[in-house]
Scaffold this motif. Structure first.
Motif, mmCIF file in Angstrom:
data_model
loop_
_atom_site.group_PDB
_atom_site.id
_atom_site.type_symbol
_atom_site.label_atom_id
_atom_site.label_comp_id
_atom_site.label_asym_id
_atom_site.label_seq_id
_atom_site.Cartn_x
_atom_site.Cartn_y
_atom_site.Cartn_z
ATOM 1 N N ALA A 105 6.681 4.875 -22.352
ATOM 2 C CA ALA A 105 6.648 4.325 -20.901
ATOM 3 C C ALA A 105 6.649 5.534 -20.176
ATOM 4 N N ILE A 106 6.050 5.585 -18.960
ATOM 5 C CA ILE A 106 5.859 6.533 -18.124
ATOM 6 C C ILE A 106 6.123 5.856 -16.519
ATOM 7 N N GLY A 107 7.294 6.763 -15.962
ATOM 8 C CA GLY A 107 7.882 6.746 -14.816
ATOM 9 C C GLY A 107 7.442 7.499 -13.557
ATOM 10 N N GLY A 108 7.254 6.971 -12.457
ATOM 11 C CA GLY A 108 6.872 8.287 -11.571
ATOM 12 C C GLY A 108 5.379 8.272 -11.169
ATOM 13 N N VAL A 109 4.604 7.542 -11.521
ATOM 14 C CA VAL A 109 3.411 7.340 -11.149
ATOM 15 C C VAL A 109 2.945 6.050 -10.347
ATOM 16 N N GLY A 110 3.261 5.039 -10.849
ATOM 17 C CA GLY A 110 3.137 3.671 -10.217
ATOM 18 C C GLY A 110 4.431 3.295 -9.597
ATOM 19 N N ARG A 111 4.264 2.030 -9.045
ATOM 20 C CA ARG A 111 5.474 1.387 -8.487
ATOM 21 C C ARG A 111 6.495 1.183 -9.268
ATOM 22 N N LEU A 112 6.190 0.961 -10.762
ATOM 23 C CA LEU A 112 7.142 0.697 -11.632
ATOM 24 C C LEU A 112 6.727 1.399 -12.903
ATOM 25 N N VAL B 102 -0.955 3.872 -6.988
ATOM 26 C CA VAL B 102 0.015 5.123 -7.386
ATOM 27 C C VAL B 102 0.763 5.590 -6.195
ATOM 28 N N LEU B 103 1.946 6.134 -6.639
ATOM 29 C CA LEU B 103 2.756 6.502 -5.622
ATOM 30 C C LEU B 103 2.301 7.865 -4.886
ATOM 31 N N PRO B 104 2.982 7.934 -3.335
ATOM 32 C CA PRO B 104 2.232 9.056 -2.586
ATOM 33 C C PRO B 104 2.813 10.164 -3.147
ATOM 34 N N VAL B 105 2.217 11.356 -3.139
ATOM 35 C CA VAL B 105 2.355 12.597 -3.887
ATOM 36 C C VAL B 105 3.130 13.369 -2.652
ATOM 37 N N GLY B 106 4.083 14.522 -3.030
ATOM 38 C CA GLY B 106 4.714 15.154 -2.184
ATOM 39 C C GLY B 106 4.153 16.483 -2.319
ATOM 40 N N PRO B 107 4.886 17.549 -1.424
ATOM 41 C CA PRO B 107 4.101 18.934 -1.309
ATOM 42 C C PRO B 107 4.259 19.566 -2.704
ATOM 43 N N GLY B 108 3.226 20.121 -2.889
ATOM 44 C CA GLY B 108 3.119 20.883 -4.147
ATOM 45 C C GLY B 108 2.748 19.953 -5.646
ATOM 46 N N GLU B 109 2.485 18.661 -5.024
ATOM 47 C CA GLU B 109 2.047 17.826 -6.169
ATOM 48 C C GLU B 109 0.718 17.104 -6.068
ATOM 49 N N SER B 110 0.027 16.566 -6.870
ATOM 50 C CA SER B 110 -1.083 15.922 -7.020
ATOM 51 C C SER B 110 -1.258 14.680 -7.776
ATOM 52 N N ALA B 111 -2.054 13.976 -7.556
ATOM 53 C CA ALA B 111 -2.206 12.800 -8.928
ATOM 54 C C ALA B 111 -2.387 13.498 -9.971
ATOM 55 N N ASP B 112 -3.478 14.367 -10.036
ATOM 56 C CA ASP B 112 -3.841 15.220 -11.170
ATOM 57 C C ASP B 112 -2.903 15.761 -11.859
#
Length: 321
Positions: A199-206, A250-260
């Motif tokens: 399981a992966i968390g932190g990318v989508g809503r769940l 996908v969740l909004p990305v923060g500073p210094g992050e990206s979807a990639d």
């Protein structure tokens, strides 16, 4: 403020408040609720405090399953030998203060996208028990997260299968201290039933299961020795990256992050977690993978996922509940 001493009393209070039209909030650890009330994010006409409901603070083991009460804290789970993956997830939640007060029920109520406990419970195929005036019922975690708890009900326990093999939970965050994880990953291996769950968390809503990668790993594992080829561990990470890239929304990305970056981090964490569970074996033409080989450089200004459990900036601390 209402202070029931049993689940039955709590359900009665919730039902009465629901019938009167009052906005009611459940208070257990308060690590999410109290800040939300102070900021105005949540408004409550009444609060039902559950700390005196001792039946919610029980954990136990049956022949095939483990049951954890909704009032059990993260600190109660740290070092629990019956569920090493759950213990590992609890150990990296927030600060000591958060772990001492945050509860299993609070984690299910707050539903943090990168919550350490939710990611592990998703991989473990957990079930959630709720109580309401209509009685009690068990629901798979995915169904519970989609439907939520009834307005006049509460979470009372979580149930999961007893471990049948190694379990690993890893995460990566921007800072240490009490900051949420950017991405979290849990891998559960059942050598008895020949299953691999990720399981992966932190990318989508769940948190999301990686079905394609799981099926691939099951076919590649040598179940006699409990090992997997190095190339298969790497391919497992690649399949996770592909699956994560398809998650929407996908969740909004923060500073210094990206979807990639999140996709890359998810693949690295998944490869590492599987390697820790199944100890990759090199073929004749391949040398054993090293830490550097399994984890390439992250983008500048972000945490590097080469070792998500150690070092400054490599283990973001998720908030409790």
């Amino acid at each position: 403020m209402f202070r029931p001493r049993s689940v039955g009393e709590a359900v009665e209070m919730l039902a009465a408040a629901h019938e009167s039209g009052a906005a009611v909030a459940l208070l257990s650890g308060g690590t999410d609720l109290v800040p939300a009330l102070r900021s105005g994010e949540r408004v409550a006409d009444a609060v039902v405090a559950l700390r005196r409901v001792l039946e919610l603070r029980v954990r136990g083991a049956g022949a095939d399953s483990l049951t954890i009460g909704a009032g059990v804290t993260y600190a109660d789970l740290v070092g629990w030998s019956l569920s090493p993956g759950l213990a590992r997830a609890a150990r990296v939640v927030g600060s000591v203060q958060i772990r001492n007060t945050g509860t299993v029920g609070g984690a299910l109520g707050s539903v943090r996208p990168a919550g350490d406990l939710l990611t592990y419970l998703t991989a473990a195929d957990a079930e959630v028990l709720t109580a309401s005036p209509r009685g009690t019922r068990w629901r798979p975690l995915g169904q519970f997260l989609a439907e939520g708890v009834e307005a006049d009900g509460l979470v009372t326990a979580v149930r999961l299968a007893r471990p049948g093999g190694p379990q690993v939970h890893v995460k990566i965050g921007g800072r240490q201290a009490a900051y949420p994880a950017i991405v979290s990953c849990a891998v559960v291996v059942d050598r008895v039933r020949h299953r691999v769950a990720c399981a992966i968390g932190g990318v989508g809503r769940l948190p999301a299961r990686m079905g394609g990668a799981e099926s691939f790993a099951v076919d590649e594992v040598d179940w006699t020795t409990g090992t997997i080829p190095v190339q298969a561990a790497r391919r497992f990470g690649d399949l996770v990256v592909e699956a994560v890239a398809g998650i929407s929304p996908v969740l909004p990305v923060g500073p210094g992050e990206s979807a990639d970056y999140r996709c890359h981090a998810a693949g690295v964490l998944a490869s590492r977690a599987l390697a820790r569970c199944l100890h990759p074996q090199a073929t004749r033409a391949t040398q054993p993978a090293t830490t550097t080989e399994l984890a390439t450089d992250a983008q500048p200004g972000t945490a590097r996922p080469s070792d998500p459990t150690a070092g400054p900036g490599a283990a973001g601390r998720g908030g409790g509940s």
